[in-house]
Design an enzyme around this catalytic site. Structure first.
Site, PDB file in Angstrom:
ATOM      1  N   ALA A  66       0.841  -1.201   0.000  1.00  0.00           N
ATOM      2  CA  ALA A  66       0.000   0.000   0.000  1.00  0.00           C
ATOM      3  C   ALA A  66       0.874   1.248   0.000  1.00  0.00           C
ATOM      4  O   ALA A  66       1.961   1.254   0.584  1.00  0.00           O
ATOM      5  CB  ALA A  66      -0.890  -0.006   1.225  1.00  0.00           C
ATOM      6  N   GLY A 111       1.040  -5.700   0.512  1.00  0.00           N
ATOM      7  CA  GLY A 111       0.084  -5.951  -0.570  1.00  0.00           C
ATOM      8  C   GLY A 111       0.756  -6.417  -1.853  1.00  0.00           C
ATOM      9  O   GLY A 111       0.127  -7.111  -2.666  1.00  0.00           O
ATOM     10  N   GLU A 114       1.015  -9.970  -1.357  1.00  0.00           N
ATOM     11  CA  GLU A 114      -0.345 -10.544  -1.378  1.00  0.00           C
ATOM     12  C   GLU A 114      -0.874 -10.650  -2.809  1.00  0.00           C
ATOM     13  O   GLU A 114      -1.608 -11.577  -3.140  1.00  0.00           O
ATOM     14  CB  GLU A 114      -1.277  -9.702  -0.507  1.00  0.00           C
ATOM     15  N   GLU A 134       3.443  -6.281   7.304  1.00  0.00           N
ATOM     16  CA  GLU A 134       2.421  -5.404   7.883  1.00  0.00           C
ATOM     17  C   GLU A 134       2.495  -5.270   9.404  1.00  0.00           C
ATOM     18  O   GLU A 134       2.258  -4.181   9.950  1.00  0.00           O
ATOM     19  CB  GLU A 134       1.015  -5.887   7.498  1.00  0.00           C
TER      20      GLU A 134
HETATM   21  N1  COA Z   1       4.396   3.575   0.018  1.00  0.00           N
HETATM   22  C1  COA Z   1       4.800   4.786  -0.410  1.00  0.00           C
HETATM   23  N2  COA Z   1       6.053   5.052  -0.770  1.00  0.00           N
HETATM   24  C2  COA Z   1       6.931   4.048  -0.700  1.00  0.00           C
HETATM   25  C3  COA Z   1       6.587   2.766  -0.276  1.00  0.00           C
HETATM   26  C4  COA Z   1       5.243   2.538   0.098  1.00  0.00           C
HETATM   27  N3  COA Z   1       4.800   1.336   0.486  1.00  0.00           N
HETATM   28  N4  COA Z   1       7.683   1.983  -0.305  1.00  0.00           N
HETATM   29  C5  COA Z   1       8.684   2.760  -0.747  1.00  0.00           C
HETATM   30  N5  COA Z   1       8.234   4.003  -0.986  1.00  0.00           N
HETATM   31  C6  COA Z   1       8.996   5.159  -1.473  1.00  0.00           C
HETATM   32  C7  COA Z   1       9.951   5.687  -0.420  1.00  0.00           C
HETATM   33  O1  COA Z   1       9.273   6.497   0.513  1.00  0.00           O
HETATM   34  C8  COA Z   1      10.915   6.441  -1.286  1.00  0.00           C
HETATM   35  O2  COA Z   1      10.342   7.674  -1.677  1.00  0.00           O
HETATM   36  P1  COA Z   1      11.098   9.060  -1.329  1.00  0.00           P
HETATM   37  O3  COA Z   1      12.315   9.025  -2.198  1.00  0.00           O
HETATM   38  O4  COA Z   1      10.104  10.099  -1.718  1.00  0.00           O
HETATM   39  O5  COA Z   1      11.412   9.017   0.124  1.00  0.00           O
HETATM   40  C9  COA Z   1      10.995   5.589  -2.529  1.00  0.00           C
HETATM   41  O6  COA Z   1       9.817   4.765  -2.534  1.00  0.00           O
HETATM   42  C10 COA Z   1      12.189   4.685  -2.516  1.00  0.00           C
HETATM   43  O7  COA Z   1      12.155   3.932  -1.322  1.00  0.00           O
HETATM   44  P2  COA Z   1      13.397   3.867  -0.283  1.00  0.00           P
HETATM   45  O8  COA Z   1      12.849   3.538   1.081  1.00  0.00           O
HETATM   46  O9  COA Z   1      14.221   5.082  -0.403  1.00  0.00           O
HETATM   47  O10 COA Z   1      14.183   2.630  -0.890  1.00  0.00           O
HETATM   48  P3  COA Z   1      14.950   1.483  -0.114  1.00  0.00           P
HETATM   49  O11 COA Z   1      15.562   0.619  -1.152  1.00  0.00           O
HETATM   50  O12 COA Z   1      15.822   2.050   0.946  1.00  0.00           O
HETATM   51  O13 COA Z   1      13.798   0.647   0.651  1.00  0.00           O
HETATM   52  C11 COA Z   1      11.713  -0.533   0.849  1.00  0.00           C
HETATM   53  C12 COA Z   1      12.757   0.044  -0.094  1.00  0.00           C
HETATM   54  C13 COA Z   1      10.553  -1.015  -0.013  1.00  0.00           C
HETATM   55  C14 COA Z   1      12.302  -1.715   1.609  1.00  0.00           C
HETATM   56  C15 COA Z   1      11.254   0.523   1.873  1.00  0.00           C
HETATM   57  O14 COA Z   1      10.900   1.699   1.165  1.00  0.00           O
HETATM   58  C16 COA Z   1      10.071   0.080   2.674  1.00  0.00           C
HETATM   59  O15 COA Z   1      10.213  -0.595   3.666  1.00  0.00           O
HETATM   60  N6  COA Z   1       8.841   0.485   2.254  1.00  0.00           N
HETATM   61  C17 COA Z   1       7.634   0.152   2.962  1.00  0.00           C
HETATM   62  C18 COA Z   1       7.184  -1.218   2.553  1.00  0.00           C
HETATM   63  C19 COA Z   1       6.027  -1.699   3.401  1.00  0.00           C
HETATM   64  O16 COA Z   1       6.066  -1.708   4.618  1.00  0.00           O
HETATM   65  N7  COA Z   1       4.952  -2.141   2.744  1.00  0.00           N
HETATM   66  C20 COA Z   1       3.800  -2.646   3.371  1.00  0.00           C
HETATM   67  C21 COA Z   1       2.733  -1.643   3.309  1.00  0.00           C
HETATM   68  S1  COA Z   1       1.281  -2.227   4.139  1.00  0.00           S
END
Ligand code: COA
Length: 260
Positions: A66, A111, A114, A134
């Site tokens: 999400a 998601g 999922e 999550e």
């Molecule tokens: N929603 C919105 N934006 C997201 C996102 C999400 N689920 N996952 C990543 N992004 C964005 C980051 O905020 C970042 O944007 P920014 O440059 O404006 O800050 C961009 O994508 C790149 O992500 P970044 O965190 O810099 O890359 P990374 O390689 O260090 O880490 C992830 C990647 C996916 C591991 C990390 O972003 C993360 O943990 N995201 C959340 C995932 C999550 O918990 N999903 C479950 C949702 S219910």
């Protein structure tokens, strides 16, 4: 801002849907959810499409779940609406009368994972990583994850992964049966296309009925499941394709199935 959040490409009976918000790891906001829903809704009676492949754009992510930035601005009712929509959408993908292959090109979290679980077949790039993260956000997998993951890999391993929110790499995903196979990133789409083309050679009604029997039969006891299989088989008997299969065998040629 990117308006074209879902890329749609059709070739030789295979539809490739590419989640296209690479700047946000292809995270699902309402716009992307609705775009995917519109495509899925239009597929059931589209006889030209035999197989669907879902993948993500960019080098890093399949889908990071999400959109947490959008989520922050939502009230509780909007969050509920999002969860309701994504859960029903993934169920519609699982119930689609054609095979859906997840081409997991990178990170698949929440998601995003999922969505993979709702697909019929999962093929991952060697660099992919997957997780139901999550609980780390003090919520639970809400788009089918608590139900589909234990059904796929067993309840013990599923509980471990959901309770810890730990990510698995592609190798571990293969080892625990979370993905069907892994391949080099550059070869991912061609591997998926190869599998899709093999499916395209089969009878469309047979595939629809096989998927129906597996999906519905597995949720029941064996006796009921065998009844579902029997009924699904009966559907294929009066088809022209069944006779074409026999004729092609006799004539030592490739069958031409029409889904009739
Ligand atoms: N929603 C919105 N934006 C997201 C996102 C999400 N689920 N996952 C990543 N992004 C964005 C980051 O905020 C970042 O944007 P920014 O440059 O404006 O800050 C961009 O994508 C790149 O992500 P970044 O965190 O810099 O890359 P990374 O390689 O260090 O880490 C992830 C990647 C996916 C591991 C990390 O972003 C993360 O943990 N995201 C959340 C995932 C999550 O918990 N999903 C479950 C949702 S219910």
């Amino acid at each position: 801002m990117n308006d074209n959040v879902l890329l749609v490409e059709e070739q030789d009976g295979v539809l490739v849907l590419t989640l296209n918000r690479p700047e946000l790891m292809n995270a699902f906001n309402f716009t992307l959810l609705n775009a995917l829903k519109e495509q899925v809704d239009g597929l059931r009676f589209n006889e030209d499409i035999r197989v669907v492949i879902i993948t993500g754009s960019g080098l890093k992510a399949f889908c990071a779940g999400a959109d947490l930035k959008e989520r922050e601005g939502m009230n509780e009712l909007q969050v509920k609406t999002f969860i309701f929509t994504i859960r029903n959408l993934f169920t519609a993908i699982e119930d689609l009368n054609k095979p859906v292959i997840a081409a997991i090109n990178g990170i698949a979290l929440g998601g995003g994972m999922e969505l993979c679980l709702a697909c019929d077949i999962r093929i991952a790039a060697a660099s992919a990583s997957m997780g139901l993260t999550e609980t780390r956000l003090a919520i639970i997998p809400g788009a089918g994850g608590t139900q589909r993951l234990p059904r796929l890999i067993g309840r013990g391993k599923a509980k471990e992964l959901i309770f810890t929110g730990r990510r698995v790499d592609a190798q571990e995903a293969l080892q625990i049966g979370l993905v069907n196979k892994i391949c080099e990133k550059d070869a991912l789409l061609s591997e998926c296309q190869k599998m899709a083309q093999m499916i395209c050679d089969t009878g469309p009604i047979a595939i629809e009925q096989a998927k129906y029997a597996i999906n519905n039969g597995l949720e029941t006891d064996l006796h009921t499941g065998l009844g579902i299989e029997s009924n699904a088989y009966w559907v294929t008997i009066p088809t022209a394709d069944r006779l074409e299969g026999l004729a092609a065998f006799r004539e030592k040629r490739k069958p031409v199935y029409k889904g009739k």
